[in-house]
Design an enzyme around this catalytic site. Structure first.
Site, short mmCIF file in Angstrom:
data_model
loop_
_atom_site.label_atom_id
_atom_site.label_comp_id
_atom_site.label_asym_id
_atom_site.label_seq_id
_atom_site.Cartn_x
_atom_site.Cartn_y
_atom_site.Cartn_z
CB ALA A 613 152.67 64.28 -14.44
CG ASP A 759 166.17 71.36 -20.70
OD1 ASP A 759 166.70 70.62 -21.55
OD2 ASP A 759 165.36 70.94 -19.85
P1 AMP Z 1 155.85 70.85 -17.85
O1 AMP Z 1 155.84 70.65 -16.37
O2 AMP Z 1 155.83 72.28 -18.25
O3 AMP Z 1 156.93 70.07 -18.52
O4 AMP Z 1 154.48 70.23 -18.38
C1 AMP Z 1 154.15 68.85 -18.36
C2 AMP Z 1 153.29 68.50 -19.56
O5 AMP Z 1 152.07 69.19 -19.51
C3 AMP Z 1 153.91 68.90 -20.87
O6 AMP Z 1 154.75 67.90 -21.39
C4 AMP Z 1 152.71 69.12 -21.77
O7 AMP Z 1 152.28 67.90 -22.34
C5 AMP Z 1 151.67 69.61 -20.80
N1 AMP Z 1 151.61 71.06 -20.85
C6 AMP Z 1 152.36 71.95 -20.15
N2 AMP Z 1 152.02 73.19 -20.47
C7 AMP Z 1 151.05 73.10 -21.39
C8 AMP Z 1 150.29 74.07 -22.11
N3 AMP Z 1 150.50 75.37 -21.95
N4 AMP Z 1 149.38 73.64 -22.98
C9 AMP Z 1 149.18 72.34 -23.16
N5 AMP Z 1 149.86 71.39 -22.52
C10 AMP Z 1 150.78 71.76 -21.63
#
Ligand code: AMP
Length: 998
Positions: A613, A759
């Protein structure tokens, strides 16, 4: 035949010894004037008769004289004698015995001895007499017998014989006398024992004591001190009672208590105006000067008003008073240094421990308004405890007014409540050189020039007219300095060599002269870009050609940049010097997105499942198949339904940023979907996918309205923090350092582009299936909105405190150097497999601990070199922190030389200060005493104990006021102790979280 002869004892000779004081009489036949009524058997044997002794006192005696008859066996038994405590009994017999020769016709039957017996019993046994129950004591013979002639002279020889019996065990006994045919008169029988009578010896009373059972035995007796006396230490009074009833061998003694003195065998109180402070003193003494007492039995005298006795003063010394003020105070000013000199006080108060202390106050030009000078002022040799009559005060402010008070103090100054007496001077300081230039920033680094800027020193102490920049080549053997001068707070140093490390230092100049140089700053010039330029040094024709071509290219880009700049409000990207462009500077954010991100056709995207999420919507995994290319795994970030225009803009902002980056350690943006989905695609791809996802979540149909997506390369292992926690302890140090190297390389790339992440944390690093770590989570609002770690700080704005450099927390100074700080925290997270930095300490405690100079200790099994690198990243001065470029270099070196990554033993509890120096590990100390010893302050052990600081925990809570209240007057010692307490406190915070209230 009966021979009667006169036994009228009117006149026999008896020495008549006075009764011995040591004897206790049990039986004395002479003392009884009535009939003795002893038992005599047979009845014609012993007979009791009355007589007179030498003093004509009537006495009772027994006599027998059956000298003519053979086989005599006449027994006489005394009454029962109770023995009391006695063990050794004396029997004294006085008798006369007739010489057989003097008697006619008695040959063969007359005897000249008799036998003495005794029988022990616990009570009287009646009047029968059984011979076999008696124990023989002795056969008694007369020393002197008498004849008729003697009788004629009316003088008879009296024999005295003493026999001893014992030890006796029953309550009493009988004595028996056996006559076997002698002519005897038993004049007296005395039975007694001996005793040592109570005495006072050496001020101790010894009670009545019965002698021992043996002739040689000594009975040991403890003495009791007389009133107002006490036993001498380890020397309690004892005496020994001899068998003869004499006191022998006195040991130990009692002495009169404090306030009392000995008179004879007693202790008497000291009189008024006298004292005796200790039992050891023999005599009472007169009260010392300036003291008095008005009661008897005093152990000390009280001080007169205005006079005191220091804690260490014995009662025998005079009472004293504080000294008068120092005299003749003179001063000397040299810029911002003042020397004071004075003469000793006229009155030392009667003591010879006078020292001096200086009180410094800075005053406004209104004399009433003065404030203490504070800790920035230096005193030589010290501020207090001065033995000599001078002091130098340094580091004062220029052009300021000061008042200095010099006070003479002695051992009783702190006891006195009278007004302080001091000598004072008011002084205005002169000009001083400016303080250091410390905040230097490298503005621009080129191949042959470096541009620097800096802040004006904190204390300019006047108008700065010029700065001097001194520099030298770092690796040059004989250091040749060059200087450049600047009138402003920036300068460009030219004519440098490419790829060469230079060291810079800057100082300021005012009317008062040069200030001291600031800290060294090392900068390496850029590498030479092309072979053409290298060779151009030799060929002027090529130089001209290269310059002309380069000039043309630059011109073209400038024109191009000018046109774009007008449209997009910001700079141009030059090849080779790619710079990050803030999407916020675009008037139309949509343009920014399409400037940096590729618009994807949604038909190329296949969404497979939800994997997380995000702030704006779900994050899914899926596949991307671009025409003519292999399909690849992707993560698809979606924007949830009902978004506002601002949310859309913020969401796409991440893509605008990410799209500018192209580096193997920065998450790669595949593209964006912003323009909706064509009908075919709807049917083919999105609908079946949505059915699979979650039918109840109707929001997904927003995709049909105006779907917005960001498509990113897929990172199989998700975010780094969760990944490490899942695989706790499963990687080699080299693997962990490899991950760190990747993150550092990504950050080097970003910082080179001028992008500040703000961050950087393990949760914002993604890991792919090959353990490659990539920096992710970009976007302008993400720190504020997206990061659950971010909290509001007093400076405004939300900040992930544990990861953020102090200057960024304090005044929002976010730079690549603050990213380096965060990188240090990421290193710590990685080496501890996702442990939470600063454990469960509160954010406030973290800020405080960091401010106090304390840093995270090395995680378990962390090579010291890595921890040192972390500590370098956490330098307070951000200019001192390594650059990402250097970090990559250091990690590369470690990976090439795995020996440097050997794990040390037990680093976990070793704590390092911000400078990386190991410091006292307080967990190793068990007591306050041990700690004081370690910091060489054991002389204050009693002060701490007396004030009740018995545990290190209580010490850790002490403030400077508490330390001063212990009576530690030397400022240097106060500082040393306080600084150790602060270290202790911070370590306790590290080890126990918020265990100590600070
Ligand atoms: P974010 O909004 O970028 O913090 O993404 C939320 C979560 O989605 C992250 O904590 C990851 O577990 C997963 N996530 C985001 N981007 C990726 C990616 N490029 N590949 C795999 N998992 C992702």
């Amino acid at each position: 035949m009966w021979i009667t002869f006169c036994l009228h004892l009117c006149c026999y000779v008896d020495s008549g010894e006075a009764q011995n004081a040591k004897e206790v009489i049990l039986l004395d036949s002479k003392a009884q004037q009535t009939e003795l009524e002893w038992i005599s058997y047979p009845p014609n044997g012993w007979e009791e008769i009355s007589g007179l002794d030498e003093n004509y006192t009537p006495i009772r005696t027994y006599q027998v004289c059956q000298v003519m008859e053979p086989n005599q066996n006449n027994w006489l038994r005394t009454n029962w004698i109770e023995k009391g405590n006695a063990q050794r009994i004396f029997v004294e017999l006085k008798f006369t015995l007739r010489d057989c020769n003097s008697l006619p016709g008695v040959v063969g039957t007359c005897k000249e001895t008799f036998n003495l017996y005794y029988q022990e019993t616990d009570s009287e046994v009646g009047r029968s007499l059984r011979e076999n129950q008696y124990v023989k004591i002795d056969t008694i013979a007369a020393d002197e017998s008498f004849t008729q002639g003697d009788l004629g002279e009316r003088k008879m020889k009296l024999n005295t014989e003493v026999r001893i019996i014992g030890p006796l065990s029953r309550r009493g006994f009988y004595l028996a006398f056996q006559d076997v045919g002698a002519c005897i008169a038993l004049v007296s029988v005395k039975v007694y024992y001996k005793k040592c009578w109570s005495i006072i010896e050496n001020l101790a009373t010894f009670p009545d004591t019965v002698t021992g059972s043996e002739f040689s035995s000594l009975v040991e007796v403890e003495g009791m001190c007389v009133s107002d006396a006490e036993e001498e230490a380890d020397n309690s009074p004892k005496m020994h009672c001899s068998a003869e009833g004499e006191w022998l061998v006195p040991i130990g003694k009692c002495i009169c208590k404090a306030g009392f003195h000995q008179k004879g065998d007693a202790c008497e109180p000291c009189g008024r105006g006298f004292y005796k402070s200790s039992s050891q003193d023999l005599q009472c003494s007169r009260c010392p000067a300036h003291s008095f007492n008005d009661r008897e039995g005093s152990w000390r005298c009280d001080c007169e008003d205005g006079y005191y006795r220091a804690l260490s003063d014995p009662p025998s010394v005079a009472c004293t008073r504080p000294p008068s003020a120092p005299q003749n105070l003179v001063y000397n000013i040299n810029q911002t240094t003042v020397s004071l000199e004075w003469s000793p006080p006229a009155d030392t108060g009667g003591r010879n421990d006078v020292t001096y202390r200086v009180i410094c106050r800075r005053c406004s030009w209104e004399p009433e308004e003065c404030v203490p000078c504070g800790p920035n002022v230096g005193y030589s040799p010290a501020q207090s405890g001065l033995v000599d009559t001078y002091v130098t005060i340094m580091d004062l402010l220029a052009h300021a007014n000061y008042t200095f008070e010099v006070e003479a103090v002695n051992g009783v100054s702190d006891l006195s409540r009278t007004q302080r007496l001091f000598a004072a001077v008011s002084i205005a300081t002169g000009q001083a050189a400016p303080s250091q230039v410390s905040e230097v920033i490298k503005e621009k680094v080129q191949q042959r020039s470096i541009q620097l800027s800096w802040q004006e020193p904190q204390q300019p102490n006047g108008v700065i007219t010029e700065y001097e920049i001194k520099y030298y080549e770092k690796d040059q053997k004989d250091r040749i300095y060059s200087t450049v001068r600047s009138k402003s707070t920036s300068a460009t140093v030219n004519n440098l060599k490419p790829s060469t490390a230079y060291v810079f230092q800057i100082r300021a100049f005012t009317e008062a002269g040069y200030g001291t140089y600031g800290p060294r700053l090392e900068i390496t010039t850029k590498e030479e870009a092309t072979a053409a330029i290298v060779s151009s040094e030799q060929n002027p024709v090529i130089i001209i050609a290269v310059v002309a071509v380069a000039g043309t290219i630059i011109l073209v880009f400038m024109v191009f940049g000018f046109i774009i700049g007008r449209r997009y409000a910001l700079a141009v990207k030059f090849p080779g010097t790619k710079t990050y462009i803030d999407p916020e500077t675009y008037e139309d954010p949509n343009r920014a997105v399409h400037q940096f991100a590729k618009e994807l056709d949604a038909s190329c995207i296949k969404i497979e499942r939800v994997i997380g999420a995000g702030e704006f919507g779900e994050v899914c995994s899926g596949r991307l198949k671009l025409p003519g290319k292999r399909d690849v795994s992707v993560a698809i970030k979606t924007l949830k339904v009902g978004y506002t225009e601002k949310q859309r803009r913020d969401f796409l902002c991440e893509a605008s940023i990410m799209g500018q980056f192209d580096h193997p350690n920065v998450v790669h943006l595949e593209g964006v979907v912003t323009r909706g989905i064509n009908t075919e695609m709807k049917a083919l791809t999105v609908k079946p996918m949505l059915m699979r996802l979650n039918n109840s979540n109707r929001d997904h149909w927003s995709i049909f309205r105006k779907p917005v997506m960001i498509v990113i390369e897929y990172m199989e292992n998700g975010s780094l923090d969760a990944f490490l926690r899942k695989h706790d302890g499963q990687f080699t140090v080299i693997q962990l350092v490899g991950m760190l190297r990747g993150i550092a390389a990504g950050m080097r790339y970003l910082s080179d582009m001028g992008y500040v992440h703000r961050d950087l944390a393990a949760r914002n690093i993604l890991v792919n299936s090959n353990l490659v770590c990539k920096v992710s989570d970009f976007g302008l609002s993400r720190v504020i909105d997206d990061d659950p770690e971010a909290v509001y700080t007093t400076t405004g704005g939300k900040i992930p405190v544990r990861w953020t450099a102090p200057e960024a927390i304090q005044y929002r100074k976010f730079t690549s150097a603050s990213d380096v700080w965060s990188y240090g925290i990421v290193m710590w997270e990685v080496m501890s497999y996702g442990e939470r930095p600063y454990w469960d300490m509160s954010n406030q405690d973290v800020i405080k601990a960091i401010e106090e100079g304390y840093r995270l200790p090395a995680p378990m099994d962390c090579p010291p070199g890595l921890h040192q690198l972390m500590l370098d990243c956490w330098q307070k001065d951000r200019a001192e922190r390594p650059k990402f470029d250097q970090i990559v270099g250091i990690l590369d070196k470690m990976i090439r030389n795995p020996n440097t990554l050997k794990t040390p033993v037990g680093t976990f509890l070793v704590l390092y200060s911000a400078e990386g120096t190991p410091e006292l590990n307080f967990t190793a100390f068990c007591s306050v005493g041990e700690w004081l010893e370690a910091i060489k302050m054991e002389r204050y052990r009693d002060n701490f104990t007396a004030a009740g600081y018995s545990s290190l925990e209580s010490v850790a809570r002490m403030s400077i006021e508490d330390v001063m209240s212990l009576g530690i007057t030397l400022v240097g010692h106060q500082k040393k102790i306080m600084s150790s307490i602060q270290t202790m406190r911070a370590q306790m915070l590290h080890l126990h979280g918020t265990g100590v209230q600070v």
